[in-house]
Scaffold this active site. Structure first.
Site, PDB file in Angstrom:
ATOM      1  N   CYS A  67       0.873  -1.116  -0.079  1.00 55.79           N
ATOM      2  CA  CYS A  67      -0.374   0.225  -0.351  1.00 55.79           C
ATOM      3  C   CYS A  67       0.947   1.108  -0.103  1.00 55.79           C
ATOM      4  CB  CYS A  67      -0.757  -0.179   1.094  1.00 55.79           C
ATOM      5  SG  CYS A  67      -1.798   1.365   1.094  1.00 55.79           S
ATOM      6  N   CYS A  70       0.226   3.531   2.753  1.00 51.34           N
ATOM      7  CA  CYS A  70       0.538   3.108   4.187  1.00 51.34           C
ATOM      8  C   CYS A  70       1.642   3.681   4.020  1.00 51.34           C
ATOM      9  CB  CYS A  70       0.068   1.687   3.774  1.00 51.34           C
ATOM     10  SG  CYS A  70      -1.011   1.356   4.459  1.00 51.34           S
TER      11      CYS A  70
END
Length: 143
Positions: A67, A70
């Protein structure tokens, strides 16, 4: 070194300290006695001890290695944990490595952030946010 502890350099004096993932108190520097940032990883088998039994409010970062957002928000979360040393614990949970935690909190998007106290979720938000917005969210929730 145990996988349940991490070596952290004190931001005040530079001394290296072993910080346990779970403990009844809060980590302090062995030399200058200042609070240390408390940043730990948790999995399905350690989440209860690491996050739910913490002596301070917990910011849970439910993230994934693949991600991009993230990875973008992670430094801001770690900065927030350093700023709030002694008053906030950052618990990072890789949702792919901890499917039970991910399922328990019905994570549909990453990053998902939870603010917890005494094992209860006080607030949650999905998506990456800049440090000032994260600070405001934590402060508003924990007042």
């Amino acid at each position: 070194m145990s996988e349940n502890s991490r070596v952290v350099a004190c931001p005040h004096c530079g001394r290296k300290n072993r910080v346990p993932a779970a403990t009844a108190g809060k980590p302090r520097c062995a030399q200058c006695r200042q609070w240390l940032p408390w940043i730990v990883d948790a999995r399905d088998d350690t989440f209860a001890d690491v996050a739910e039994k913490a002596s301070v409010p917990v910011l849970v970062d439910l993230w994934a290695t693949w991600c991009g957002p993230c990875r973008t928000v992670s430094p801001a979360l770690e900065q927030l944990a350093r700023e709030r040393a002694g008053g906030l614990k950052l618990v990072k949970v890789d949702v792919d490595a901890a499917p039970a935690v991910s399922q328990r909190f019905a994570v549909r998007a990453v990053p998902t952030l939870l603010l917890m106290r005494d094992g209860r979720v006080l607030s949650r938000q999905s998506g990456a946010a800049p440090l000032p917005a994260l600070r405001a969210w934590v402060d508003d929730t924990l007042k």
